[in-house]
Design a protein around this motif. Structure first.
Motif, PDB file in Angstrom:
ATOM      1  N   ASN A   1      -5.626  -7.152  -2.539  1.00 20.39           N
ATOM      2  CA  ASN A   1      -6.545  -6.505  -1.606  1.00 20.39           C
ATOM      3  C   ASN A   1      -7.046  -7.510  -0.578  1.00 20.39           C
TER       4      ASN A   1
ATOM      5  N   LYS B   1     -11.035   0.681  -1.750  1.00 19.39           N
ATOM      6  CA  LYS B   1     -10.081   0.642  -2.863  1.00 19.39           C
ATOM      7  C   LYS B   1     -10.806   0.521  -4.206  1.00 19.39           C
TER       8      LYS B   1
ATOM      9  N   LEU C   1      -4.620   1.884  -9.367  1.00 23.57           N
ATOM     10  CA  LEU C   1      -5.604   1.727  -8.304  1.00 23.57           C
ATOM     11  C   LEU C   1      -6.527   0.541  -8.562  1.00 23.57           C
TER      12      LEU C   1
ATOM     13  N   ASP D   1       0.821  -1.213   0.000  1.00 26.77           N
ATOM     14  CA  ASP D   1       0.000   0.000   0.000  1.00 26.77           C
ATOM     15  C   ASP D   1       0.856   1.265   0.000  1.00 26.77           C
TER      16      ASP D   1
ATOM     17  N   ASN E   1     -12.117   4.012  -4.945  1.00 30.22           N
ATOM     18  CA  ASN E   1     -11.022   4.870  -5.403  1.00 30.22           C
ATOM     19  C   ASN E   1     -10.636   4.551  -6.843  1.00 30.22           C
TER      20      ASN E   1
ATOM     21  N   ALA F   1      -6.929  -2.627  -5.970  1.00 33.92           N
ATOM     22  CA  ALA F   1      -8.237  -3.030  -5.442  1.00 33.92           C
ATOM     23  C   ALA F   1      -8.560  -4.489  -5.713  1.00 33.92           C
TER      24      ALA F   1
END
Length: 656
Positions: free
Chosen positions: A263, A288, A254, A210, A291, A258
């Motif tokens: 994740n 996530k 991103l 992250d 986003n 995710a």
């Protein structure tokens, strides 16, 4: 001319987390968009003392930073082309030594890893040092350190300085992203440090995943501010980075973060560094996905504001059917140079070799190397494409594909897909337009500019059985499965008495269609089947001549409620992405981030019996290879054992 330089680079994070970078030699390279050779300075003159004295020299160093962009338009360099199950090549590797493909056959190892982006080894058909991305990052840091210093390159305009800094900041971010996607957690190389730093301060330490995402995302945000929305000087600057490119890469970053692989993946719960720091997030975060959806929508809006849209073939002077015009729309979305769908086309990666290794032999005469037809799609990839009704062939309630391997003869009404009167597999009939635009096959029409009839009537046809023109008669130059890769071959390819001519094009790293599907995927994961999910998937389906998802599933699928649930729509989006992004190097990375690789890559590679001349014998499915993908080991590439021995702060990826 060459140059040498010794530099030390700081690792973002704890002061101990640094790396000493040793000597390197940069060779002459070129960036095709600008036609400039990256010859930095004369031999035996200190690089840094000369490279940033004036604009012309600094510009050469700028292009050096660009030169490390991976050559994804070359099947020997693009990791995604042959590392998975989407394409296969003949065992002989005749003038086609693919380390990615050797990895797909179980040859990946930690002693001398294949497709080693960390060091730059075992790529492009040879074991030598080619484009190690840490070297690229090092060059970016040197450039940034010097060009940010306004006492240097005094003849550089302020607006140019800001733009160049933004471009190299993007490249630095992209090279980190590429390494993160391949290896998982990586060091974060941010600043140069003094050459006198103690050894303890220059050791590499991998940072938590992250933190890597945050670092790369911040660089992309920083770059986007001073990048132009479009390239205005199309004569010399095409291929340079723009704001939509930076935003699109952030969306990819991103989306990857995710996805299930990264994740809250339980397989990595115990993966820690030597200090006991966990390198992956232990818990799933739904934020996530939100986003990722937000980033994709921002990227789409920026791209469309800059003029991006889904490509449509404008027509030609030849008399062509609507069927062929649609196929040319789909083919040219890839191959038409600098077209409106290409958010980022990479001129550092050209496609002549790709086209030669994809093209089947359609005309007598010429050298065997002119059309090598080595890139072959397995049967399961041919089966992935929808029926003509726009639903999976195993779901279509109106068209029966239960007998998909039997033989059928083409009718006159089907002559723009399959040669009239030709007997071929039932699998090759009643398929969507992308099937015919992307794949060639025995009996399949392959329209191109030099059609003997000057139209798509009585035009080129693939004849792929043994002893036929495109048959498996040449050792090494043949198609292993019977499905040829049409999508990447520009329709302007011509045969003549003087040989063949391929129209080269820069490789499309990111298309608008890719962004649409990224947004739809992330939005479905964060909100479920809301209207915008269908809107952006349906834009792509409409361009492909298909009805929207809801209408198609209601009308033609034996599972009409599938699009009404998040799980069902996820499956649809995954298949839609597999079809739209086929043969662009996307499937390999997608299946890994979705954590589907262990299931899919362990299915056998199958194809037709291409060494048979008789039609009935040719159309017998055969197993070509049985892959062995080991989970969780094979989800991340190994770091070379030597690097871990030299630097004990590095930890190896699980299973290696």
């Amino acid at each position: 001319m060459k140059f040498k330089n010794i530099t030390i680079i700081k690792i973002k994070g704890n002061i101990k987390n640094r790396i000493l970078i040793l000597c390197f030699t940069a060779t002459l390279l070129s960036l095709s968009a600008c036609k400039k050779y990256l010859d930095i300075i004369p031999d035996n003159v200190a690089t840094i003392d000369n490279a940033f004295t004036m604009r012309t020299e600094a510009e050469k160093y700028l292009f050096t930073c660009y030169s490390f962009l991976p050559k994804d338009g070359d099947p020997l360099y693009n990791v995604g082309f042959l590392s998975g199950d989407e394409l296969w090549i003949p065992t002989q590797e005749w003038e086609f030594v693919s380390y990615a493909w050797r990895g797909a056959r179980g040859g990946q190892n930690a002693a001398n890893p294949y497709m080693n982006a960390w060091q730059g080894n075992f790529q492009g058909g040879g074991p030598g040092d080619l484009y190690g991305l840490w070297k690229g990052i090092r060059n970016c840091n040197i450039f940034l350190d010097n060009v940010k210093d306004e006492t240097k390159v005094r003849d550089l305009r302020a607006d140019e300085r800001a733009r160049w800094i933004a471009e190299v900041t993007f490249l630095k971010a992209y090279y980190h992203f590429y390494l993160l996607r391949m290896y998982g957690p990586i060091p974060l190389v941010d600043k140069n440090i003094d050459i006198s730093a103690p050894e303890a301060d220059v050791r590499i330490k991998r940072m938590p995943f992250d933190e890597c995402v945050t670092f790369i995302s911040s660089l992309l945000d920083e770059a986007a501010v001073n990048l132009p929305p479009i390239i205005t000087d199309r004569t010399t600057e095409l291929g340079r980075i723009t704001k939509p490119v930076a935003l699109a890469v952030k969306a990819k970053l991103l989306l990857m973060a995710a996805s299930p692989l990264f994740n809250g993946n339980p397989d990595y719960t115990s993966f820690k560094d030597n200090d006991g720091v966990s390198l992956f997030p232990a818990t799933f975060s739904a934020d996530k996905w939100k986003n990722a959806a937000d980033a994709a929508k921002i990227a789409i809006d920026a791209a469309e504001l800059a003029g991006a849209k889904l490509y449509q073939f404008p027509g030609s002077t030849f008399k062509l059917s609507d069927t062929t015009n649609l196929q040319l729309t789909l083919r040219c979305a890839i191959t038409e140079r600098w077209n409106v769908e290409h958010i980022w086309a990479n001129p550092n990666s050209r496609t002549d070799f790709l086209q030669r290794t994809a093209m089947p032999k359609l005309a007598a005469g010429g050298a065997s190397g002119d059309a090598r037809m080595q890139l072959a799609a397995p049967l399961k990839i041919a089966e992935m494409f929808y029926s003509s009704n726009g639903v999976p062939i195993n779901e279509d309630k109106l068209i029966n594909f239960s007998n998909k391997y039997t033989l059928r003869t083409a009718l006159k009404s089907e002559r723009f897909f399959v040669k009239e009167g030709y007997e071929t597999s039932r699998l090759n009939f009643d398929r969507e337009a992308r099937f015919y635009a992307d794949l060639g096959f025995d009996g399949g029409v392959w329209y191109k500019y030099d059609s003997p009839s000057n139209s798509d009537e009585n035009t080129w046809v693939v004849e792929g059985k043994y002893t036929q023109l495109a048959g498996a008669t040449h050792v090494g130059f043949y198609n292993e499965t019977g499905y040829y890769l049409k999508k990447v071959v520009d329709w302007n390819m011509t045969n003549s008495t003087n040989g063949v001519s391929y129209r080269d094009y820069p490789w499309p790293q990111i298309r608008l269609a890719d962004l649409y599907l990224m947004y739809a995927e992330a939005l479905n994961e964060s909100q479920g089947p809301v209207n915008n999910v269908f809107e952006y998937v349906d834009r792509i389906r409409k361009r492909a001549g298909l009805k929207g998802v809801v209408e198609a599933w209601n009308s033609f699928s034996n599972n009409p409620t599938k699009p009404t649930t998040k799980d069902g729509l996820r499956e649809i989006i995954h298949q839609e992405r597999g079809i739209e992004m086929a043969f662009e190097g996307s499937r390999y990375w997608d299946l890994k981030r979705w954590k589907k690789a262990a299931e899919v890559f362990n299915q056998p590679i199958t194809g037709w019996s291409v060494f048979q001349a008789n039609t009935a014998d040719y159309y017998r499915p055969r197993t070509i290879y049985t892959q062995n993908f080991v989970a969780p080991r094979d989800y991340l590439a190994p770091i070379r054992n030597y690097d871990i021995t030299v630097n004990p702060k590095l930890v190896q990826n699980p299973g290696w």
